[in-house]
Design a protein around this motif. Structure first.
Motif, PDB file in Angstrom:
ATOM      1  N   PRO A  79       6.399   0.987   0.199  1.00  0.00           N
ATOM      2  CA  PRO A  79       6.222   2.421  -0.059  1.00  0.00           C
ATOM      3  C   PRO A  79       6.373   2.765  -1.544  1.00  0.00           C
ATOM      4  CG  PRO A  79       7.910   2.042   1.635  1.00  0.00           C
ATOM      5  CD  PRO A  79       7.523   0.712   1.112  1.00  0.00           C
ATOM      6  N   HIS A  80       5.550   3.726  -2.012  1.00  0.00           N
ATOM      7  CA  HIS A  80       5.693   4.215  -3.394  1.00  0.00           C
ATOM      8  C   HIS A  80       5.593   5.734  -3.379  1.00  0.00           C
ATOM      9  CE1 HIS A  80       1.361   4.906  -3.610  1.00  0.00           C
ATOM     10  NE2 HIS A  80       1.147   3.659  -3.263  1.00  0.00           N
ATOM     11  N   ILE A  81       5.591   6.360  -4.574  1.00  0.00           N
ATOM     12  CA  ILE A  81       5.668   7.824  -4.577  1.00  0.00           C
ATOM     13  C   ILE A  81       4.455   8.505  -3.945  1.00  0.00           C
ATOM     14  CG2 ILE A  81       7.261   8.073  -6.535  1.00  0.00           C
ATOM     15  CD1 ILE A  81       4.887   8.864  -8.226  1.00  0.00           C
ATOM     16  N   GLY A  82       3.304   7.828  -3.958  1.00  0.00           N
ATOM     17  CA  GLY A  82       2.129   8.420  -3.300  1.00  0.00           C
ATOM     18  C   GLY A  82       2.401   8.646  -1.821  1.00  0.00           C
ATOM     19  N   HIS A  83       2.975   7.635  -1.166  1.00  0.00           N
ATOM     20  CA  HIS A  83       3.299   7.779   0.266  1.00  0.00           C
ATOM     21  C   HIS A  83       4.392   8.823   0.454  1.00  0.00           C
ATOM     22  CE1 HIS A  83       2.360   3.306  -0.201  1.00  0.00           C
ATOM     23  NE2 HIS A  83       1.286   3.825   0.367  1.00  0.00           N
TER      24      HIS A  83
END
Ligand code: MSP
Length: 511
Positions: A20-24
């Motif tokens: 997971p990253h900030i887009g998700h």
């Protein structure tokens, strides 16, 4: 909550090929704020998120990690599940496309489409991008690559096809009759012109790999990963059971929240699949924009994917949530920078809101008997400020209903600014000696305004809002929007206040 009009909203289900990253985190936080808002507004909410685990991309990533696909999916899916605690997410369900309930539902949908003669066996020859898990026309390619910049490969295989071309007119009619189905408007125009340009039948099975849902009756095929994935929105509601249970209560979805990159799948293929199976299409799809990080696109080669854990440990969960929803007009692209983040924390949260609450509550604690003050008759400025606070909900509600989070926050912060001006103008510290009764009225007006604001910001900054409502001695069951019209009871003891929005102080440079 059991009563209330149902409200069903979903995030996309996340590919498990990456952590997971900030887009998700962005899509999930936006949905969470909306889900919390609707619950506080008395709706019966179902909020779904989950992971998209099949397909060639995930199969490849598993192989690269030296794992079998199922163990690989179990591991990465777990890291998406952990977002719940990390970002204070209130989802009601978490679906995985490897869940038996989902596989059963996808196969039932396939059989339904086949029974209605919407699927036929043919031969596919064309371009496919594994990264996008999407087929492209020769004319769509830019310099030999997909329009997204992804590599494409030439694929020729026996495939099942969905009769998408037959749905062109009905899709256009559907968009026409439902002007709110796709938002923002620019995305709507993009989808309508794509469909007007003509639709070809869509390949909905693959034979060159096996990590997927087997096609019923022809298991050398697996179901195309997007047909599989989109179906999660109904299999999580118990599809194929449609007459009773969750499907009957919650479908059609009130909102699918997605990023702008996956609008075609949600606004063209998904309603076509549903209509072809004689199921209702969702009510609305909202496509948000994309974040860059410090001015750069996130990419593996730049190594600038920010894991949500890092953000939360650096800035705190509420600050991250607030920033995401306040910084950009929801729907537009924007940049995630340390400077902008610190700006929002120190000015909006610490200075404007935190300071208002802190100076009012500590003044009461020290100089007004640590209890809710007893107001006297209201003067004009008191009435005006109270009026502004109580008219917030009717103006904030339509913003949430239309996913205009930034605008809702702007309105709330407008009242905070007004309350700060009121403190300065009324100067309760000066009234302490000259007119204690007037001081009590001013302080009462202020705690009432802080209570209003604290109740309304719960969807966005749940932790800080809960602390503030504790400090106002508002009981848990009096924190819904229906309690906004009530008033704090004079004489109620107030606990010793502590700041809820700390300033962000840069760590001293160490060399
Ligand atoms: N698995 C599909 C969705 C299937 S839904 C039936 C998928 N997964 S994804 O993991 O690649 O992306 C999930 C969401 O994250 C998308 O909505 C996408 O727009 C969003 N984001 C990915 N990177 C992003 C940014 N840099 N900024 C904002 N959102 C971004 O697509």
């Amino acid at each position: 909550m059991t009563g209330g009009r149902p409200y069903y909203l979903t995030t996309p289900i996340y590919y498990v090929n990456d952590a997971p990253h900030i887009g998700h985190a962005y899509t999930t936080v936006a949905c969470d704020a909306l889900a919390r808002f609707m619950r506080l507004d008395g709706r019966r909410v179902r909020f779904l998120t989950g992971t998209d685990e099949h397909g060639q991309k995930v199969e490849k990533s598993a192989r690269a990690a030296g794992m079998d696909p199922q163990s690989f999916c179990d591991r990465v899916s777990q890291s998406f599940r952990e977002i719940r605690t990390l970002l204070n997410i209130s989802n009601d369900d978490f679906i995985r496309t490897t869940d038996p309930r989902h596989i059963r539902g996808v196969q039932a949908l396939w059989e339904e489409l086949q029974r209605r003669d919407q699927i036929y066996l043919g031969r596919f020859a064309g371009w496919y991008s594994v990264r996008d898990e999407a087929f492209y026309e020769e004319s769509e390619l830019v310099g030999g690559k997909a329009p997204t910049g992804a590599d494409v490969e030439w694929v020729e295989e026996e495939n099942y096809f969905f009769r998408l071309s037959a749905w062109q007119d009905r899709l256009l009619q559907f968009y026409d009759k439902n002007p709110d189905f796709i938002a923002p408007q620019a995305r709507r125009n993009e989808v309508v012109s794509f469909v007007r340009g003509g639709l070809r039948d869509l390949s909905v099975s693959r034979t060159s790999f096996s990590w997927g849902v087997p096609v019923p009756g022809d298991p050398k095929h697996v179901v195309y990963v997007w047909l599989d994935a989109l179906a999660n929105y109904i299999t999580a509601l118990g599809y194929p059971e449609t007459e009773s249970g969750d499907y009957a209560t919650f479908w059609p979805a009130d909102l699918h929240m997605v990023g702008k990159d996956i609008i075609r799948f949600h606004c063209v293929y998904w309603p076509a699949f549903l209509m072809a199976a004689e199921l209702a299409p969702p009510k609305r799809v909202f496509a948000h924009g994309w974040w860059t990080v410090e001015g750069q696109k996130m990419s593996k080669s730049l190594g600038n994917f920010i894991p949500p854990q890092k953000l939360v440990s650096q800035y705190g969960v509420d600050a991250v949530r607030y920033f995401m929803l306040r910084e950009l007009p929801f729907g537009s692209d924007g940049d995630f920078s340390h400077r902008a983040m610190v700006g929002r924390i120190n000015s909006d949260l610490a200075n404007d809101f935190g300071n208002l609450a802190q100076r009012v509550l500590s003044f009461i604690n020290k100089n007004a008997g640590a209890q809710v003050p007893q107001p006297g008759a209201y003067a004009e400025p008191d009435r005006l400020l109270l009026q502004m606070a109580s008219s917030l909900l009717p103006s904030v509600r339509p913003c949430f209903e239309r996913q205009q989070f930034h605008h809702a926050l702007e309105l709330i912060w407008g009242v905070i600014a007004e309350a700060n001006r009121y403190v300065d103008a009324q100067a309760p510290w000066a009234l302490r000696k000259t007119d204690p009764a007037r001081m009590a009225t001013v302080l009462y007006v202020l705690v009432e305004v802080v209570r209003h604001v604290a109740i309304l910001v719960q969807p966005v900054v749940p932790e800080a809002a809960a602390k503030l409502l504790d400090q106002l001695a508002v009981p848990a069951e009096r924190r819904g929007f229906s309690a906004l019209d009530e008033r704090l009871v004079p004489g109620t003891a107030l606990p010793k206040p502590t700041g809820v929005f700390p300033r962000y102080v840069e760590a001293a440079e160490t060399s």
